[in-house]
Write a protein that holds these residues in place. Structure first.
Motif, mmCIF file in Angstrom:
data_model
loop_
_atom_site.group_PDB
_atom_site.id
_atom_site.type_symbol
_atom_site.label_atom_id
_atom_site.label_comp_id
_atom_site.label_asym_id
_atom_site.label_seq_id
_atom_site.Cartn_x
_atom_site.Cartn_y
_atom_site.Cartn_z
ATOM 1 N N LEU A 172 6.871 16.124 -17.938
ATOM 2 C CA LEU A 172 6.119 15.487 -16.972
ATOM 3 C C LEU A 172 6.821 14.893 -15.825
ATOM 4 N N HIS A 173 6.629 15.120 -14.664
ATOM 5 C CA HIS A 173 7.607 15.034 -13.525
ATOM 6 C C HIS A 173 6.750 13.857 -13.035
ATOM 7 N N ILE A 174 7.174 12.754 -12.624
ATOM 8 C CA ILE A 174 6.748 11.426 -11.816
ATOM 9 C C ILE A 174 7.758 10.995 -10.718
ATOM 10 N N ARG A 175 7.012 11.019 -9.671
ATOM 11 C CA ARG A 175 7.894 10.712 -8.320
ATOM 12 C C ARG A 175 7.014 9.567 -7.540
ATOM 13 N N VAL A 176 7.686 8.515 -7.397
ATOM 14 C CA VAL A 176 7.287 7.326 -6.643
ATOM 15 C C VAL A 176 8.070 7.045 -5.294
ATOM 16 N N ALA A 177 7.435 7.420 -4.123
ATOM 17 C CA ALA A 177 8.330 7.116 -2.955
ATOM 18 C C ALA A 177 7.619 6.172 -1.948
ATOM 19 N N ASP A 178 8.343 5.664 -1.110
ATOM 20 C CA ASP A 178 7.846 4.752 0.003
ATOM 21 C C ASP A 178 8.559 5.117 1.270
ATOM 22 N N GLY B 122 23.569 -5.432 -6.363
ATOM 23 C CA GLY B 122 22.253 -4.908 -6.601
ATOM 24 C C GLY B 122 20.856 -5.461 -6.175
ATOM 25 N N SER B 123 19.809 -5.358 -6.413
ATOM 26 C CA SER B 123 18.472 -5.924 -5.957
ATOM 27 C C SER B 123 18.027 -7.208 -6.435
ATOM 28 N N GLY B 124 18.812 -7.631 -7.561
ATOM 29 C CA GLY B 124 18.383 -8.821 -8.090
ATOM 30 C C GLY B 124 17.437 -8.742 -9.319
ATOM 31 N N GLY B 125 17.147 -7.684 -9.648
ATOM 32 C CA GLY B 125 15.931 -7.477 -10.761
ATOM 33 C C GLY B 125 16.495 -6.440 -11.780
ATOM 34 N N TYR B 126 15.744 -6.311 -12.961
ATOM 35 C CA TYR B 126 16.126 -5.619 -13.951
ATOM 36 C C TYR B 126 15.017 -4.362 -14.295
ATOM 37 N N GLY B 127 14.166 -4.137 -13.190
ATOM 38 C CA GLY B 127 13.140 -3.453 -13.425
ATOM 39 C C GLY B 127 13.527 -2.034 -13.644
ATOM 40 N N LEU B 128 14.445 -1.373 -12.926
ATOM 41 C CA LEU B 128 15.347 -0.309 -13.253
ATOM 42 C C LEU B 128 15.869 -0.119 -14.482
ATOM 43 N N VAL B 129 16.170 -1.243 -15.204
ATOM 44 C CA VAL B 129 16.938 -1.153 -16.265
ATOM 45 C C VAL B 129 15.885 -0.825 -17.404
ATOM 46 N N GLY B 130 14.751 -1.444 -17.187
ATOM 47 C CA GLY B 130 13.757 -1.324 -18.219
ATOM 48 C C GLY B 130 13.274 0.091 -18.208
ATOM 49 N N MET B 131 12.839 0.689 -16.893
ATOM 50 C CA MET B 131 12.565 1.953 -16.731
ATOM 51 C C MET B 131 13.607 3.083 -17.347
ATOM 52 N N ARG B 132 14.788 2.599 -16.926
ATOM 53 C CA ARG B 132 16.018 3.436 -17.713
ATOM 54 C C ARG B 132 15.791 3.582 -19.388
ATOM 55 N N LEU C 48 15.992 9.600 -15.709
ATOM 56 C CA LEU C 48 15.372 9.005 -14.298
ATOM 57 C C LEU C 48 16.700 8.992 -13.240
ATOM 58 N N ALA C 49 16.044 9.176 -12.085
ATOM 59 C CA ALA C 49 16.743 9.054 -11.003
ATOM 60 C C ALA C 49 16.115 8.151 -9.843
ATOM 61 N N ALA C 50 17.039 7.150 -9.061
ATOM 62 C CA ALA C 50 16.372 6.412 -8.074
ATOM 63 C C ALA C 50 17.438 5.870 -7.017
ATOM 64 N N GLY C 51 16.849 6.066 -5.788
ATOM 65 C CA GLY C 51 18.018 5.779 -4.856
ATOM 66 C C GLY C 51 17.336 5.784 -3.572
ATOM 67 N N PRO C 52 18.041 5.730 -2.343
ATOM 68 C CA PRO C 52 17.279 5.756 -1.045
ATOM 69 C C PRO C 52 17.170 7.274 -0.652
ATOM 70 N N ALA C 53 16.046 7.498 0.071
ATOM 71 C CA ALA C 53 15.596 8.829 0.486
ATOM 72 C C ALA C 53 16.515 9.096 1.936
ATOM 73 N N PRO C 54 16.656 10.412 2.123
ATOM 74 C CA PRO C 54 17.388 10.730 3.339
ATOM 75 C C PRO C 54 16.761 10.465 4.586
ATOM 76 N N ASP C 55 15.598 10.325 4.636
ATOM 77 C CA ASP C 55 14.621 9.810 5.849
ATOM 78 C C ASP C 55 14.226 8.425 5.635
ATOM 79 N N GLY C 56 14.773 7.632 4.884
ATOM 80 C CA GLY C 56 14.498 6.220 4.776
ATOM 81 C C GLY C 56 13.518 5.943 3.484
ATOM 82 N N GLY C 57 13.557 4.696 3.263
ATOM 83 C CA GLY C 57 12.640 4.470 1.890
ATOM 84 C C GLY C 57 13.453 4.506 0.650
ATOM 85 N N TRP C 58 12.693 4.325 -0.554
ATOM 86 C CA TRP C 58 13.122 4.344 -1.618
ATOM 87 C C TRP C 58 12.400 5.457 -2.421
ATOM 88 N N VAL C 59 13.111 6.087 -3.549
ATOM 89 C CA VAL C 59 12.588 7.012 -4.474
ATOM 90 C C VAL C 59 12.862 6.917 -5.769
#
Length: 571
Positions: free
Chosen positions: A511-517, A529-539, A549-560
């Motif tokens: 199951l592939h989940i992708r959330v981008a802004d 860091g970002s100051g929170g631990y949401g990514l820690v819980g997701m991981r 799990l992969a999380a980081g900035p997108a090449p054209d801006g935003g976060w994925v």
């Protein structure tokens, strides 16, 4: 908004280019303000130099967003300020370029840099040429003599500066999002406040050496090397300590070439190297192992002592041997202060590390407890089905044994499915509840669409959901939590985001989940860091399901945020 928050936002808005301009302007003020009240000419006349400096600096900051227009405005400002200086007979002074102040020089170089970096080739060539012509006009027109005084030196120095700035702009012009940042670019992006702070003593040394730049050049290069070693020390303090010791040792012959005529020394060393030594000692004590740190500090102390004695011996007319104990006491005092600061930061880092480790452990435990509660719901669902089918089998066992055997087979399958879910979601129990999992149904597609349409995240959410209805519930619940946490992070941290895209599909047994802004900026992220631990819980949740799990900035801006969850349990 508190005053400290306003100052922090202003500091972040300035950036490296703004801090360099501020340091150059402070140096110019140190020259202009005393000159405006001296006995040469009318009082306050030299203050007429300031408007051109301020406006040209504003043009340099404007060039970050509108480089073409800023270059034209900057060139016009140089012409206008030159006419004003000539009209009022204000005393323009020289640092690098003739009759051009230090802040104007720095602003002009930043205008060229942004023009080369972001403007199309024809406009880039035209803009750069216009700035060069405006600079030459200022250098030859402001003194009021009508002669091209020191034009040769101005052209030579200006050419050297252009040779340094234009390739830098071309280097940053190249955008290859697929490749990671180079170490130099990453270091500049992370340590720009330190770079800007070190530029102030460097600019002061440059001003003190005006009129004899050729003889002072070796010492200035040593100061630049010391500043570079200090920035490098933030990543490699031991190597930087050895490098700084070598630079300090080379400083003695460099100052002897100058014969100490113009270079201002602090106890036998240039001010930049004194500041660099203090910062490097702090970093050594803070990050390196004690026995290694003290070895490098001892080497630095020896280099400082030798260089100080050598340079002061060459300037016998300005000091006496009786001054040596006072210099030694001052050096020991500065060393003690640096070591004390290093120990303080080391203790604070240790305390912060413990707090972060505890917070990460709490986030992991919280996510495991959420998984445990979901386990309870899933097992209750399966066990209820098993009980119902077992009761039905008991009723019809005597009347139709064949049907009863089929029911028993379904009971066995339901029990196997329940045991699989238990193995994948086993964890600790918690008493609390989660709104998303409490309201979740057995249909992941419907839950994701309802989450996207809820509008609780501050941005419009577009959902593309292509998932079957027979997904394992432990996988479906985890996917729902990952999407919810990602959308929550977008609402909190994605400054400027107007839209978020959610993709959920099954590919190759995962199951592939992708959330981008589409956010373009990061809102006041603290260092580290970002100051929170949401990514820690997701991981943590993804790893418990043997996913990725992969999380980081997108090449054209935003976060994925992307997650891959196995649909079937791995053998």
């Amino acid at each position: 908004m508190s005053f400290s928050v306003r100052v922090t936002k202003a500091w972040r808005w300035l950036g490296l280019e703004g801090v360099l301009l501020l340091a150059a302007f402070v140096c110019d003020l140190a020259v202009v303000l005393p000159a405006s009240v001296d006995s040469l000419g009318p009082r306050g006349r030299d203050l007429l130099l300031l408007p051109g400096m301020i406006v040209l600096g504003a043009c340099a900051l404007w060039a970050r967003t509108q480089p073409a227009a800023a270059v034209v405005a900057g060139a016009a400002t140089l012409f206008a300020s030159s006419f004003l200086i000539r009209l009022t007979n204000a005393a323009a002074y020289t640092v690098l370029l003739g009759n051009v102040s230090l802040s104007e020089t720095v602003a002009g170089l930043e205008l060229v840099f942004f023009c080369v970096r972001r403007v199309r080739l024809p406009e880039m060539v035209t803009g750069t040429a216009t700035l060069v012509i405006a600079g030459l006009f200022a250098a030859t027109y402001r003194d009021g003599s009508g002669r091209w005084n020191s034009l040769g030196q101005t052209v030579l120095v200006g050419a050297v500066l252009l040779i340094m700035v234009v390739p830098a702009g071309l280097y940053f012009r190249r955008t290859v999002p697929q490749q990671p940042d180079s170490p130099v670019r990453r270091l500049v992006r992370e340590q720009w406040p330190l770079i800007g702070g070190l530029s102030l003593p460097l600019f002061l040394e440059l001003y003190w050496s005006q009129g004899d730049t050729g003889h002072a050049l070796p010492a200035l290069l040593c100061s630049v090397g010391a500043a570079a070693a200090t920035v490098y020390a933030t990543h490699r303090p031991l190597r930087a300590g050895f490098l700084l010791a070598a630079i300090i040792a080379v400083t003695a012959p460099a100052i002897l070439v100058e014969s100490g005529r113009n270079h201002q020394l602090l106890g036998g060393l240039p001010g930049t190297e004194v500041i660099a030594g203090i910062i490097v000692v702090i970093l050594l004590v803070r990050y390196a192992r004690p026995w290694r740190a003290w070895g490098v500090i001892g080497l630095l102390s020896v280099a400082v002592a030798i260089t100080t004695l050598t340079t002061l011996t060459a300037k016998r007319s300005s000091w006496r041997m009786d001054d040596l104990p006072d210099l030694a006491t001052g050096a020991v005092l500065l060393l003690g202060i640096a070591v004390a600061f290093g120990l303080y930061f080391r203790a604070r880092d240790s305390e912060r590390r413990k707090v972060v480790e505890a917070a990460v452990a709490d986030a992991q435990n919280s996510e495991r407890m959420a998984l445990a509660r979901e386990l309870h719901d899933l097992v209750a669902h399966h066990v209820t089905g098993i009980i119902v089918q077992a009761q039905a089998a008991r009723v019809i066992a005597d009347q139709n044994p064949k049907v009863a055997l089929e029911v028993i087979g379904r009971i066995e399958a339901a029990g196997t499915e329940a045991m699989t879910a238990m193995r994948r979601l086993v964890g600790s129990m918690r008493a609390g509840a989660d709104s998303v999992t409490d309201q979740a149904t057995m249909n992941l597609g419907a839950d994701l669409r309802r989450l996207a349409d809820s509008g609780h995240h501050g941005v419009a959410v577009q959902a593309d959901v292509r998932v079957p209805e027979d997904l394992p519930q432990e996988v479906a619940r985890s996917a729902l939590r990952i999407v919810q946490e990602s959308l929550t992070n977008i609402g909190k941290h994605a400054l400027g985001a107007t839209r978020a895209c959610v993709l959920a599909e099954v590919l190759d047994g995962e199951l592939h989940i992708r959330v981008a802004d589409d956010g373009k900026e990061v809102a006041a992220r603290p260092a580290g860091g970002s100051g929170g631990y949401g990514l820690v819980g997701m991981r943590e949740r993804v790893e418990l399901l043997d996913g990725r799990l992969a999380a980081g900035p997108a090449p054209d801006g935003g976060w994925v945020v992307e997650a891959w969850l196995p649909v079937e349990e791995k053998a």
